[in-house]
Design an enzyme around this catalytic site. Structure first.
Site, PDB file in Angstrom:
ATOM      1  N   HIS A 271      29.843  78.690  17.584  1.00 24.56           N
ATOM      2  CA  HIS A 271      31.037  78.014  18.687  1.00 24.56           C
ATOM      3  C   HIS A 271      31.488  76.668  18.575  1.00 24.56           C
ATOM      4  CE1 HIS A 271      30.559  81.885  20.908  1.00 24.56           C
ATOM      5  NE2 HIS A 271      29.388  81.969  21.071  1.00 24.56           N
ATOM      6  N   CYS A 314      35.979  77.719  17.595  1.00 29.39           N
ATOM      7  CA  CYS A 314      36.849  77.369  18.537  1.00 29.39           C
ATOM      8  C   CYS A 314      37.420  75.953  18.660  1.00 29.39           C
ATOM      9  CB  CYS A 314      36.727  77.978  19.726  1.00 29.39           C
ATOM     10  SG  CYS A 314      37.376  79.708  19.901  1.00 29.39           S
TER      11      CYS A 314
END
Length: 468
Positions: A271, A314
Site C-alpha cells: 500500500h 497507490c
C-alpha cells in the site's frame, strides 16, 4: 477497426427466421456490451443505439443493424447471446455454440479487470496458445485473451503488443536475441554481462494491521520471480516487512558488495500514498529515503550502474469497486499510522544470508571495483544518477490490483519484458507498458483507468541482453 459490410445471405436469412423469438427474449443492452467487447460496435455507436428510446425499439434497431456489421458479426452476435444467458437462441443460429463458449457472466469466471471497450476484445477460450501470448488456466478458472489483436505498432521491431490480462506469465518464454551486436558503445549503453546480472529484490507486503489485505499480489510475486530469473538476475523475495524492516533491508543492500554485478532491481508491492510506502505495521517510509541508500557515496559498488525500482503502490486516494482493490491508504485511521511502528528485529528481517556486508578490502583497490565504479568515482557523477523509478501510477492517483490476477502494472510489465527484452532498451519497454496499461485495463464498473509514470535518472540505455 469496426467491421461493416455484407453479412452472408444465409446468416441474414437465419436471423430473420428467428427474429420474433429474439425480439421477445433478449436484453439488447447486455448483448450490445458484448458486441462492443468484440469490436463489432464502438462505444459511441452503442450510445447512439441506446438513444433510440424504449428497450423494444433498441432491440429492433439492433436486430436490423447487426446485418450491416460485416461477416464476423453473425458469430459474434451468437457468442454474445450465449454469454448473456440466451444460449438456446444462439443454438438456433449456430447449432451447438452454447457448448463451446464459456460464459463470462460472473466475476469468478472473469478474474481480470474489464478490458477497455473499443481497444481490446476479450473472449473466453479454452487452454491453448494464442498468438504470442499464453492463455493457460489458472486454478481451474477460465482465462481470457484477445480475439482480435489491435495493431499497436512497435516502433523498432514491428511487433504488436498483446493487450489484456495475463495473470500467469510463467508459461511464456523470454525472447532471446537472434544475433550478436558487436561493439556496444559504453558511453551510450550500460554494461550488462555479468552472471548473474545482479540482485532482483522483491518486497511483498500483503497483510497489515488495519488496512485491507492485498489479495492477488501473490500473482505479481510469482510473475516477477519468473521474469527476472529469466533475465539473468538472482531473485530474492521478502514477505511482509514493517517500515523499519524495509529500511533495514535497504541499508543491508547499500552495504552489500555489488562489485561483481552490473545492475540492481528492486520491486516493492505494498500500500502507498503520495511520496511514501507502507510497511505492514502501517508506518510510512519515504521513497526518497530508500533511494538515498544507493547514492554513489553510500553504495560505491553500484556507482555508475543502473538501479531499477518498480513500485506497485497507490500515490493518492483509493477507490474500491468490489473484486478490484487498490493499493491506497484511505481505508486506515491516519491518526494511528505512526503509532503502530515497531522496532526491527532479526526475526522480522527475512533477508537472504548471501547478502554479506562489503568488506574493507573492497574499497582498498579501485581496479577490483570495476570500470563503471572507477569512472563514476573519477567523474563525480550526480548522486542520484543511474536510477529508474517506475511508478505504477501518476502522483495523486490509485493503482489498481485485481484479487485474482494481480496488479495491472505488474502484469503489463512482466508481459512486455518477456516479449521484448531481447531487442528493446528498458525505457522503450516502459513506454510499451504505459500503452498497455492505458488501453487494456479499466475497472469492472468501466469508470476507472490508470497511467503508469516512470521517472528516469538513467544516463545510458539499459539492455538486458546487450551484444548477446
Amino acid at each position: 477497426m469496426y467491421q461493416c459490410g455484407t453479412m452472408d445471405p444465409k446468416h441474414k436469412k437465419t436471423l430473420r427466421m428467428n427474429r420474433v423469438a429474439l425480439a421477445q427474449s433478449i436484453d439488447a443492452i447486455d448483448v450490445l456490451e458484448k458486441l462492443v467487447d468484440r469490436m463489432i460496435y464502438s462505444s459511441r455507436k452503442m450510445e447512439d443505439i441506446l438513444s433510440k428510446g424504449s428497450k423494444q425499439r433498441i432491440t429492433n434497431f439492433l436486430l436490423n443493424d447487426i446485418e450491416t456489421r460485416g461477416p464476423k458479426a453473425y458469430k459474434a452476435f451468437a457468442e454474445s447471446l450465449v454469454e448473456t444467458g440466451y444460449g438456446h437462441l444462439a443454438d438456433n443460429l449456430i447449432p451447438g455454440i452454447s457448448r463451446n463458449v464459456i460464459s463470462d457472466r460472473t466475476e469468478e469466471a472473469y478474474p481480470g479487470g474489464v478490458p477497455m471497450e473499443q481497444e481490446s476484445s476479450a473472449v473466453p477460450i479454452k487452454q491453448e496458445h494464442v498468438g504470442n501470448g499464453y492463455a493457460g488456466n489458472l486454478n481451474g478458472t477460465a482465462r481470457y485473451v484477445q480475439a482480435d489483436h489491435r495493431n499497436i505498432s512497435n516502433q523498432i521491431s514491428g511487433d504488436h503488443l498483446q493487450l489484456g490480462v495475463n495473470p500467469d506469465v510463467t508459461g511464456m518464454p523470454v525472447s532471446q536475441p537472434s544475433t550478436v551486436i558487436p561493439n556496444i558503445d559504453p558511453d551510450r549503453v550500460y554494461k550488462m554481462c555479468t552472471s548473474p546480472r545482479g540482485l532482483a529484490i522483491i518486497i511483498n507486503n500483503d497483510k497489515f494491521k488495519t488496512m485491507k489485505q492485498r489479495l492477488g499480489t501473490e500473482y505479481d510475486v510469482r510473475n516477477l520471480q519468473y521474469v527476472f530469473s529469466r533475465l539473468g538476475f538472482d531473485v530474492q523475495k521478502n514477505e511482509n516487512l514493517t517500515a523499519s524492516g524495509i529500511k533495514a533491508l535497504f541499508q543491508a543492500l547499500s552495504a552489500f558488495d555489488h562489485s561483481k554485478f552490473d545492475c540492481l532491481v528492486v520491486c516493492i508491492l505494498t500500500h502507498g500514498t503520495n511520496g511514501g510506502l507502507f510497511g505492514t505495521d502501517e508506518g510510512i517510509i519515504g521513497i526518497e529515503e530508500l533511494t538515498n541508500c544507493f547514492h554513489a557515496n553510500k553504495c560505491p559498488t553500484l556507482a555508475g550502474k543502473p538501479k531499477l525500482f518498480f513500485l506497485q503502490a497507490c500515490r493518492g486516494e483509493s477507490v474500491d469497486n468490489g473484486i478490484e482493490s487498490t493499493d491506497g491508504a484511505s481505508v486506515i485511521d491516519q491518526s494511528n499510522v505512526h503509532a503502530a511502528r515497531q522496532e526491527f528485529t532479526p526475526q522480522q528481517f527475512n533477508f537472504q544470508s548471501s547478502l554479506t556486508p562489503m568488506s574493507d578490502s573492497a574499497f582498498s583497490s579501485q581496479p577490483e571495483m570495476g570500470e563503471d565504479l572507477v569512472d563514476a568515482m573519477r567523474d563525480k557523477l550526480p548522486s542520484q544518477s543511474d536510477m529508474l523509478l517506475a511508478y505504477a501510477t501518476v502522483p495523486g492517483f490509485v493503482s489498481w490490483r485485481n484479487s485474482k490476477c494481480g496488479s495491472w502494472f505488474i502484469q503489463a510489465l512482466c508481459e512486455v519484458l518477456l516479449q521484448h527484452a531481447s531487442t528493446e532498451d528498458l525505457l522503450s519497454m516502459m513506454t510499451m507498458v504505459n500503452q498497455k496499461v492505458a488501453y487494456a485495463y479499466e475497472s469492472s464498473n468501466g469508470r476507472h483507468k490508470q497511467m503508469p509514470a516512470p521517472v528516469t535518472m538513467l544516463r545510458k540505455k539499459v539492455f538486458f541482453f546487450p551484444g548477446r
